[in-house]
Write a protein that holds these residues in place. Structure first.
Motif, PDB file in Angstrom:
ATOM      1  N   THR A 114      35.340  39.955  22.963  1.00  0.00           N
ATOM      2  CA  THR A 114      34.897  39.677  24.329  1.00  0.00           C
ATOM      3  C   THR A 114      34.495  38.212  24.425  1.00  0.00           C
ATOM      4  O   THR A 114      33.775  37.702  23.560  1.00  0.00           O
ATOM      5  CB  THR A 114      33.701  40.563  24.720  1.00  0.00           C
ATOM      6  N   VAL A 115      34.958  37.544  25.471  1.00  0.00           N
ATOM      7  CA  VAL A 115      34.603  36.146  25.706  1.00  0.00           C
ATOM      8  C   VAL A 115      34.100  35.988  27.133  1.00  0.00           C
ATOM      9  O   VAL A 115      34.372  36.827  27.994  1.00  0.00           O
ATOM     10  CB  VAL A 115      35.801  35.202  25.464  1.00  0.00           C
ATOM     11  N   LEU A 116      33.365  34.893  27.368  1.00  0.00           N
ATOM     12  CA  LEU A 116      32.897  34.586  28.712  1.00  0.00           C
ATOM     13  C   LEU A 116      33.466  33.251  29.158  1.00  0.00           C
ATOM     14  O   LEU A 116      33.367  32.255  28.424  1.00  0.00           O
ATOM     15  CB  LEU A 116      31.372  34.553  28.773  1.00  0.00           C
ATOM     16  N   VAL A 117      34.068  33.236  30.337  1.00  0.00           N
ATOM     17  CA  VAL A 117      34.639  32.026  30.910  1.00  0.00           C
ATOM     18  C   VAL A 117      33.819  31.645  32.136  1.00  0.00           C
ATOM     19  O   VAL A 117      33.832  32.356  33.142  1.00  0.00           O
ATOM     20  CB  VAL A 117      36.118  32.225  31.309  1.00  0.00           C
ATOM     21  N   HIS A 118      33.078  30.548  32.056  1.00  0.00           N
ATOM     22  CA  HIS A 118      32.393  30.039  33.234  1.00  0.00           C
ATOM     23  C   HIS A 118      33.413  29.363  34.155  1.00  0.00           C
ATOM     24  O   HIS A 118      34.363  28.722  33.690  1.00  0.00           O
ATOM     25  CB  HIS A 118      31.319  29.017  32.839  1.00  0.00           C
ATOM     26  N   GLY A 119      33.214  29.511  35.455  1.00  0.00           N
ATOM     27  CA  GLY A 119      34.150  28.904  36.401  1.00  0.00           C
ATOM     28  C   GLY A 119      35.537  29.497  36.283  1.00  0.00           C
ATOM     29  O   GLY A 119      36.537  28.773  36.277  1.00  0.00           O
ATOM     30  N   ALA A 120      35.616  30.829  36.225  1.00  0.00           N
ATOM     31  CA  ALA A 120      36.898  31.491  35.994  1.00  0.00           C
ATOM     32  C   ALA A 120      37.870  31.333  37.153  1.00  0.00           C
ATOM     33  O   ALA A 120      39.050  31.656  37.015  1.00  0.00           O
ATOM     34  CB  ALA A 120      36.676  32.983  35.721  1.00  0.00           C
ATOM     35  N   SER A 121      37.409  30.819  38.277  1.00  0.00           N
ATOM     36  CA  SER A 121      38.287  30.621  39.440  1.00  0.00           C
ATOM     37  C   SER A 121      38.782  29.188  39.560  1.00  0.00           C
ATOM     38  O   SER A 121      39.528  28.866  40.481  1.00  0.00           O
ATOM     39  CB  SER A 121      37.539  31.009  40.729  1.00  0.00           C
TER      40      SER A 121
ATOM     41  N   ALA B  19      32.516  35.294  46.563  1.00  0.00           N
ATOM     42  CA  ALA B  19      33.710  35.239  47.406  1.00  0.00           C
ATOM     43  C   ALA B  19      34.995  35.170  46.587  1.00  0.00           C
ATOM     44  O   ALA B  19      36.080  35.469  47.098  1.00  0.00           O
ATOM     45  CB  ALA B  19      33.631  34.036  48.347  1.00  0.00           C
ATOM     46  N   LYS B  20      34.878  34.795  45.312  1.00  0.00           N
ATOM     47  CA  LYS B  20      36.061  34.649  44.461  1.00  0.00           C
ATOM     48  C   LYS B  20      36.211  35.790  43.451  1.00  0.00           C
ATOM     49  O   LYS B  20      37.106  35.744  42.603  1.00  0.00           O
ATOM     50  CB  LYS B  20      35.985  33.309  43.714  1.00  0.00           C
ATOM     51  N   HIS B  21      35.365  36.802  43.550  1.00  0.00           N
ATOM     52  CA  HIS B  21      35.404  37.862  42.552  1.00  0.00           C
ATOM     53  C   HIS B  21      36.708  38.643  42.558  1.00  0.00           C
ATOM     54  O   HIS B  21      37.207  39.058  41.504  1.00  0.00           O
ATOM     55  CB  HIS B  21      34.206  38.795  42.733  1.00  0.00           C
ATOM     56  N   ASP B  22      37.279  38.875  43.742  1.00  0.00           N
ATOM     57  CA  ASP B  22      38.564  39.579  43.796  1.00  0.00           C
ATOM     58  C   ASP B  22      39.646  38.779  43.080  1.00  0.00           C
ATOM     59  O   ASP B  22      40.493  39.353  42.376  1.00  0.00           O
ATOM     60  CB  ASP B  22      38.975  39.840  45.250  1.00  0.00           C
ATOM     61  N   ALA B  23      39.618  37.460  43.254  1.00  0.00           N
ATOM     62  CA  ALA B  23      40.602  36.611  42.577  1.00  0.00           C
ATOM     63  C   ALA B  23      40.418  36.664  41.069  1.00  0.00           C
ATOM     64  O   ALA B  23      41.398  36.684  40.309  1.00  0.00           O
ATOM     65  CB  ALA B  23      40.486  35.171  43.075  1.00  0.00           C
ATOM     66  N   VAL B  24      39.167  36.700  40.612  1.00  0.00           N
ATOM     67  CA  VAL B  24      38.894  36.770  39.177  1.00  0.00           C
ATOM     68  C   VAL B  24      39.357  38.113  38.612  1.00  0.00           C
ATOM     69  O   VAL B  24      39.940  38.180  37.524  1.00  0.00           O
ATOM     70  CB  VAL B  24      37.398  36.535  38.902  1.00  0.00           C
ATOM     71  N   ARG B  25      39.123  39.191  39.361  1.00  0.00           N
ATOM     72  CA  ARG B  25      39.609  40.510  38.916  1.00  0.00           C
ATOM     73  C   ARG B  25      41.126  40.517  38.815  1.00  0.00           C
ATOM     74  O   ARG B  25      41.692  41.110  37.882  1.00  0.00           O
ATOM     75  CB  ARG B  25      39.158  41.596  39.892  1.00  0.00           C
ATOM     76  N   ALA B  26      41.790  39.870  39.775  1.00  0.00           N
ATOM     77  CA  ALA B  26      43.254  39.841  39.764  1.00  0.00           C
ATOM     78  C   ALA B  26      43.793  39.129  38.529  1.00  0.00           C
ATOM     79  O   ALA B  26      44.924  39.390  38.102  1.00  0.00           O
ATOM     80  CB  ALA B  26      43.778  39.166  41.033  1.00  0.00           C
ATOM     81  N   LEU B  27      42.990  38.245  37.946  1.00  0.00           N
ATOM     82  CA  LEU B  27      43.389  37.554  36.723  1.00  0.00           C
ATOM     83  C   LEU B  27      43.164  38.406  35.480  1.00  0.00           C
ATOM     84  O   LEU B  27      43.607  38.032  34.391  1.00  0.00           O
ATOM     85  CB  LEU B  27      42.608  36.242  36.586  1.00  0.00           C
TER      86      LEU B  27
END
Length: 361
Positions: free
Chosen positions: A169-176, A201-209
């Protein structure tokens, strides 16, 4: 580090045309004239086309990237800015129109990528031939330019800096963001579970990734991450730096890696050019000392900065292959004509878009 690209060539007093297959005539460019609002200090202009000097080529630019480096320079927060006025532009994709003396491995017509760090926001750019990488003919120019700085940064942090394996598991800050969207896709493709921070507001885009989104402003974020990954995460990729590095460190599992690439200037006042970078340097020294005293439980911190060279060219070629195979899809936040560079920078300042902004001269 690659040689810095020169600014636009102003018309000579004699008005003599430059030599070369497409020499002579005007060269459109955009200059940054000082610090402050982009609408005031990012201005278009014209000059004479550059001429290829020894060991250099002239490239007609198809696409040039817009990055946080330009935001840093505009707000006097970049540690090594050029002197004003100058032509910004960290990276470019284009086609060679002129080859200078001593260049034997490139020819007119070659499609290439370059990372001059500034100087890309113009129609014609003179750049050293030895720093160029090849771009596939069939690849969209905006997609190709997104792979240069952002893509190689993401690839190298994941595959050359962090010690991660499928199932981690990794964490990406600024994933959008420009790097974050590519890093998230590469990590998912590598078989990693990804937690990605972004505004709601960008969570859907992050999920899509393929990532699990978290609001980066969540109080007690390290504890929230520990709830999702009780043992901590194997790597944290941190683009903000500053005091937030302590939180990123607290999220790490034993043996994990914190990778700081410190490209954001959020939270700092214009003119504090040293402030975003001092905390990262201080923490790097502190972590190094603690590690050698056996106090870090195997955790380490690394500061990353993209640079050209053989590894760069090899990794960029691998990214081109992933795009061709449909594995990697660079997110293009906006395609702008050259004279709308200020619009692109303003969009970055607002932080409301997903992916990479690109200029199309």
């Amino acid at each position: 580090m690659t040689a810095q690209a020169p600014g636009p060539v102003e018309p000579t007093s004699s008005g003599a045309p430059a030599a070369g297959p497409e020499a002579g005539g005007a060269n459109a460019f955009v200059r940054m004239t000082g610090t402050g609002d982009p609408e005031r200090h990012i201005t278009p202009g014209t000059g004479e086309r550059p001429v290829a000097g020894r060991g250099k080529v002239v490239v007609r630019v198809e696409a040039a990237g817009v990055s946080y480096a330009e935001v840093q320079m505009l707000q006097h927060l970049h540690p090594f800015p050029p002197s004003f006025p100058f032509v910004p532009g960290y990276d470019l994709v284009g086609r060679i129109t002129e080859v200078g003396p001593g260049v034997t491995d490139r020819q007119v017509g070659d499609r290439v990528a370059a990372m001059p760090r500034h100087g890309s926001w113009q129609r014609y750019v003179e750049t050293p031939a030895k720093t160029l990488a090849t771009v596939p003919e069939e690849q969209d120019a905006a997609v190709a330019v997104a792979l240069i700085t952002n893509g190689v940064t993401a690839w190298q942090m994941l595959h050359r800096v962090a010690d991660v394996r499928p199932g981690d598991t990794v964490l990406v800050h600024g994933a959008s963001g420009g790097v974050g969207t590519l890093l998230t896709q590469l990590a998912v493709h590598h078989g990693l579970r990804v937690i990605g921070t972004a505004s709601p507001a960008k969570h859907d885009a992050v999920r899509a990734l393929g990532a699990e989104p978290l609001d980066y402003r969540t109080p007690g974020l390290p504890a929230v991450v520990r709830e999702l990954a009780p043992g901590g995460v194997r790597a944290v990729f941190d683009h903000v730096g500053g005091r937030g590095l302590d939180d990123s460190w607290a999220m790490l599992a034993d043996g994990g890696t914190l990778v700081s690439y410190d490209s954001s200037v959020a939270g700092y006042r214009p003119g504090q050019w040293f402030r975003p970078h001092v905390p990262a340097l201080r923490r790097t020294v502190r972590r190094w000392a603690a590690r050698h005293l056996g106090l870090t439980r195997g955790r380490r911190m690394s500061m990353y900065y993209v640079k050209p060279g053989k590894d760069f060219n090899d990794d960029l070629a691998a990214l081109h292959g992933l795009v061709a195979d449909g594995v990697l899809r660079p997110e293009i936040a906006g395609r702008h004509p050259l004279d709308e560079a200020a619009v692109a920078v303003r969009a970055l300042l607002h932080g409301s878009t997903v992916g990479k902004h690109v200029l199309l001269p």
